[in-house]
Structure formats: C-alpha cells, structure tokens
Design a protein around this motif. Structure first.
Motif, PDB file in Angstrom:
ATOM      1  N   GLY A   1       0.794  -1.217   0.000  1.00  0.00           N
ATOM      2  CA  GLY A   1       0.000   0.000   0.000  1.00  0.00           C
ATOM      3  C   GLY A   1       0.825   1.264   0.000  1.00  0.00           C
ATOM      4  N   VAL A   2       1.982   1.243  -0.696  1.00  0.00           N
ATOM      5  CA  VAL A   2       2.874   2.405  -0.729  1.00  0.00           C
ATOM      6  C   VAL A   2       3.422   2.613  -2.138  1.00  0.00           C
ATOM      7  N   PHE A   3       3.782   3.865  -2.424  1.00  0.00           N
ATOM      8  CA  PHE A   3       4.512   4.180  -3.644  1.00  0.00           C
ATOM      9  C   PHE A   3       6.009   4.009  -3.353  1.00  0.00           C
ATOM     10  N   THR A   4       6.727   3.466  -4.325  1.00  0.00           N
ATOM     11  CA  THR A   4       8.138   3.147  -4.099  1.00  0.00           C
ATOM     12  C   THR A   4       8.960   3.380  -5.360  1.00  0.00           C
ATOM     13  N   GLU A   5      10.252   3.563  -5.177  1.00  0.00           N
ATOM     14  CA  GLU A   5      11.161   3.744  -6.311  1.00  0.00           C
ATOM     15  C   GLU A   5      11.546   2.405  -6.932  1.00  0.00           C
ATOM     16  N   GLU A   6      11.503   1.363  -6.135  1.00  0.00           N
ATOM     17  CA  GLU A   6      11.952   0.045  -6.590  1.00  0.00           C
ATOM     18  C   GLU A   6      10.782  -0.787  -7.103  1.00  0.00           C
ATOM     19  N   GLN A   7      11.005  -1.520  -8.193  1.00  0.00           N
ATOM     20  CA  GLN A   7       9.966  -2.419  -8.700  1.00  0.00           C
ATOM     21  C   GLN A   7       9.727  -3.527  -7.684  1.00  0.00           C
ATOM     22  N   PRO A   8       8.474  -3.727  -7.237  1.00  0.00           N
ATOM     23  CA  PRO A   8       8.192  -4.792  -6.262  1.00  0.00           C
ATOM     24  C   PRO A   8       8.565  -6.166  -6.806  1.00  0.00           C
ATOM     25  N   GLN A   9       8.910  -7.056  -5.899  1.00  0.00           N
ATOM     26  CA  GLN A   9       9.305  -8.412  -6.271  1.00  0.00           C
ATOM     27  C   GLN A   9       8.102  -9.341  -6.327  1.00  0.00           C
ATOM     28  N   HIS A  10       6.964  -8.812  -6.758  1.00  0.00           N
ATOM     29  CA  HIS A  10       5.747  -9.595  -6.945  1.00  0.00           C
ATOM     30  C   HIS A  10       4.936  -8.904  -8.030  1.00  0.00           C
ATOM     31  N   SER A  11       3.781  -9.444  -8.360  1.00  0.00           N
ATOM     32  CA  SER A  11       3.016  -8.929  -9.504  1.00  0.00           C
ATOM     33  C   SER A  11       1.929  -7.924  -9.118  1.00  0.00           C
ATOM     34  N   TYR A  12       1.814  -7.629  -7.829  1.00  0.00           N
ATOM     35  CA  TYR A  12       0.731  -6.753  -7.377  1.00  0.00           C
ATOM     36  C   TYR A  12       1.203  -5.302  -7.315  1.00  0.00           C
ATOM     37  N   TYR A  13       1.336  -4.689  -8.481  1.00  0.00           N
ATOM     38  CA  TYR A  13       1.748  -3.289  -8.491  1.00  0.00           C
ATOM     39  C   TYR A  13       1.255  -2.590  -9.759  1.00  0.00           C
ATOM     40  N   LEU A  14       1.204  -1.261  -9.665  1.00  0.00           N
ATOM     41  CA  LEU A  14       0.923  -0.399 -10.807  1.00  0.00           C
ATOM     42  C   LEU A  14       2.130   0.499 -11.021  1.00  0.00           C
ATOM     43  N   ILE A  15       2.245   1.027 -12.249  1.00  0.00           N
ATOM     44  CA  ILE A  15       3.432   1.803 -12.577  1.00  0.00           C
ATOM     45  C   ILE A  15       3.063   3.000 -13.445  1.00  0.00           C
ATOM     46  N   ASP A  16       3.868   4.050 -13.327  1.00  0.00           N
ATOM     47  CA  ASP A  16       3.812   5.234 -14.183  1.00  0.00           C
ATOM     48  C   ASP A  16       2.418   5.877 -14.211  1.00  0.00           C
ATOM     49  N   ARG A  17       1.786   5.958 -15.377  1.00  0.00           N
ATOM     50  CA  ARG A  17       0.542   6.702 -15.523  1.00  0.00           C
ATOM     51  C   ARG A  17      -0.571   6.154 -14.634  1.00  0.00           C
ATOM     52  N   GLU A  18      -0.617   4.848 -14.477  1.00  0.00           N
ATOM     53  CA  GLU A  18      -1.663   4.253 -13.650  1.00  0.00           C
ATOM     54  C   GLU A  18      -1.420   4.549 -12.169  1.00  0.00           C
ATOM     55  N   ALA A  19      -0.170   4.504 -11.748  1.00  0.00           N
ATOM     56  CA  ALA A  19       0.163   4.871 -10.371  1.00  0.00           C
ATOM     57  C   ALA A  19      -0.127   6.352 -10.134  1.00  0.00           C
ATOM     58  N   GLU A  20       0.195   7.177 -11.107  1.00  0.00           N
ATOM     59  CA  GLU A  20      -0.072   8.615 -10.994  1.00  0.00           C
ATOM     60  C   GLU A  20      -1.573   8.891 -10.917  1.00  0.00           C
ATOM     61  N   ALA A  21      -2.366   8.135 -11.692  1.00  0.00           N
ATOM     62  CA  ALA A  21      -3.825   8.303 -11.661  1.00  0.00           C
ATOM     63  C   ALA A  21      -4.379   7.958 -10.282  1.00  0.00           C
ATOM     64  N   VAL A  22      -3.869   6.900  -9.662  1.00  0.00           N
ATOM     65  CA  VAL A  22      -4.286   6.543  -8.309  1.00  0.00           C
ATOM     66  C   VAL A  22      -3.964   7.683  -7.345  1.00  0.00           C
ATOM     67  N   SER A  23      -2.770   8.255  -7.478  1.00  0.00           N
ATOM     68  CA  SER A  23      -2.384   9.381  -6.630  1.00  0.00           C
ATOM     69  C   SER A  23      -3.342  10.553  -6.798  1.00  0.00           C
ATOM     70  N   HIS A  24      -3.730  10.816  -8.032  1.00  0.00           N
ATOM     71  CA  HIS A  24      -4.665  11.912  -8.322  1.00  0.00           C
ATOM     72  C   HIS A  24      -6.004  11.668  -7.618  1.00  0.00           C
ATOM     73  N   ILE A  25      -6.526  10.469  -7.725  1.00  0.00           N
ATOM     74  CA  ILE A  25      -7.838  10.170  -7.139  1.00  0.00           C
ATOM     75  C   ILE A  25      -7.770  10.142  -5.616  1.00  0.00           C
ATOM     76  N   LEU A  26      -6.621   9.744  -5.054  1.00  0.00           N
ATOM     77  CA  LEU A  26      -6.464   9.780  -3.595  1.00  0.00           C
ATOM     78  C   LEU A  26      -6.575  11.207  -3.053  1.00  0.00           C
TER      79      LEU A  26
END
Length: 245
Positions: free
Chosen positions: A170-195
C-alpha cells in the motif's frame, strides 16, 4: 427496544413465499439483518413494497433491536432519499451495485461506524447527480477511499521517482516490487490523483480512458483480496466492464 435509524440496503434474499431477509448497513448499529414479512406481495394500490429494498436504497427505519438475536425486525420504513437517476440509469446503477458489493465484502461484524455510513450515503447521493465523467471515475474513488475505513489505506507519496505503487504494501516506491501486485507510471499517478479527491465532483478533472480505468480497477480488486479475509472476486466488476465499453 425500538430505534430510529437510517440505513443503506446491501443485499436481499427471498424467505418463504412472501418474505425477505435484508442486509442493511445502518447508521446506529452497523451491519444488521432484518426479516421483513409479506414484502413480496403487491399492495392494493398496485405497488410492490419490495422496491424499497433494492441494493443501494437509502431508507429511514424504525427497527426492533434484540441483542440476543441475529435476525432483527423492521417496524416502519420509508425512503430517506428517493433517487432521481440511480435506479433508472444502467451505468449509474452498475456503479452503485459495485460500491455496495465492495462495502458488503468488507463488513465482517455488526459494529457501528457512523463515519463509514455517512461516507457511503454521501457517495450515493453524489452518484445520483453525477456527470458521465464523474460516474466513470466513481468506482476508482470508492475503492480507494473505502479502504481507509478498514485500515489498509494507500499512502499518497507518489513522485516521479516513486512511480511504482506496491499494492501488497500500500505504498509508492522507487523500486519495482518483487511480486506482480503493483501499478506503474501513468496508472500509479492516476491513483495518486484520485487519492487527493475529497469530493466526488472533483472526479470531473480526472482524465482517464476506459482501458486505464479497467486496469486500475482490476488491480484494486487484487488489492482488496490481499487485505480483506475471504474477499474472493467481485461479481459486479465484469458487468461494470461490459457496460463501460
């Protein structure tokens, strides 16, 4: 004892020939189950009382409360608010049903939670009057803000450097997570916008296409499954995807 409370209908199940058992998230008592007799009969005026107990209905209730029973009874009921569009607009209704299913999956115990009730009530009232853009973004708003009430909010610390959203933590991070449950770039930014959106009307300024909305919603379904025991899958999500084509 008899109490007055507002409630939002979550789910209705047939019981016998003419009765129902209805799950209601109430202002005073949280999640409650009520047996309502004779509700599936058409009245002398030709109206069906069952219309009151559609999922997402906002009601004013007079209820009996017996601490020693799991199944309560309703003495009186009427509309708290009669929607202008939510039951007749196919897309808005699908969004409302998504919100109600998500809430229902998260509620585990019959504990009062006034703030959560007011959030859901306010969200449904806004959805009823929402523009097409706000309606399209509404499932994301609900999914991201509802998590706050159940203790697994996403901390909005997105930056150009922290462009991965780790849904397991449940956090934004600089490192790519070592699992498949993550969003990146535009999709992560969109989540930030809606938050950052505090009022649903602000969703008008969130510009997303349908493919991005679907990808984020699918990821958020996984996010809830990671944090809510026995969450399973959302039955309303495929319907929402189909309608939003």
């Amino acid at each position: 004892m008899v109490h007055k409370t507002k409630g939002v209908v979550l789910r209705t199940v047939k019981f016998g020939e003419t009765s129902i058992v209805v799950s209601v998230f109430t202002e005073l008592f949280g999640l409650q189950s009520y047996l309502v007799n004779g509700i599936r009969q058409v009245s002398k005026k030709g109206t069906a009382k069952g219309a009151y107990f559609q999922p997402a209905s906002l009601l004013e209730l007079v209820v009996y409360k017996n601490e020693f029973k799991n199944l309560q009874r309703i003495k009186e009921y009427k509309w708290s608010y009669l929607y202008q569009h939510l039951f007749s607009d196919i897309f808005k209704n699908a969004v409302a049903l998504f919100a109600i299913e998500l809430l229902n999956k998260c509620l585990k115990e019959p504990e009062p939670n006034n703030e959560l009730f007011y959030f859901i009530e306010d969200a449904l009232l806004h959805l009823d009057e929402a523009s097409p853009t706000v309606t399209a973004n509404f499932p994301l708003f609900i999914a991201l803000h509802l998590a706050v009430f159940f203790g697994f909010r996403i901390n909005d610390e997105y930056t150009e450097a922290k462009h991965y959203l780790d849904l397991q933590e449940g956090v934004f991070t600089e490192e790519q997570p070592q699992h498949s449950y993550y969003l990146i770039d535009r999709e992560a930014e969109a989540v930030s916008h809606i938050l950052k959106v505090m009022q649903p009307s602000e969703l008008e300024d969130v510009k997303l296409n349908q493919d991005m909305r679907r990808r984020i919603l699918t990821a958020l379904e996984g996010y809830y499954a990671l944090h809510v025991p026995d969450f399973g899958t959302m039955r309303t999500l495929p319907v929402l995807r189909e309608i939003s084509n």
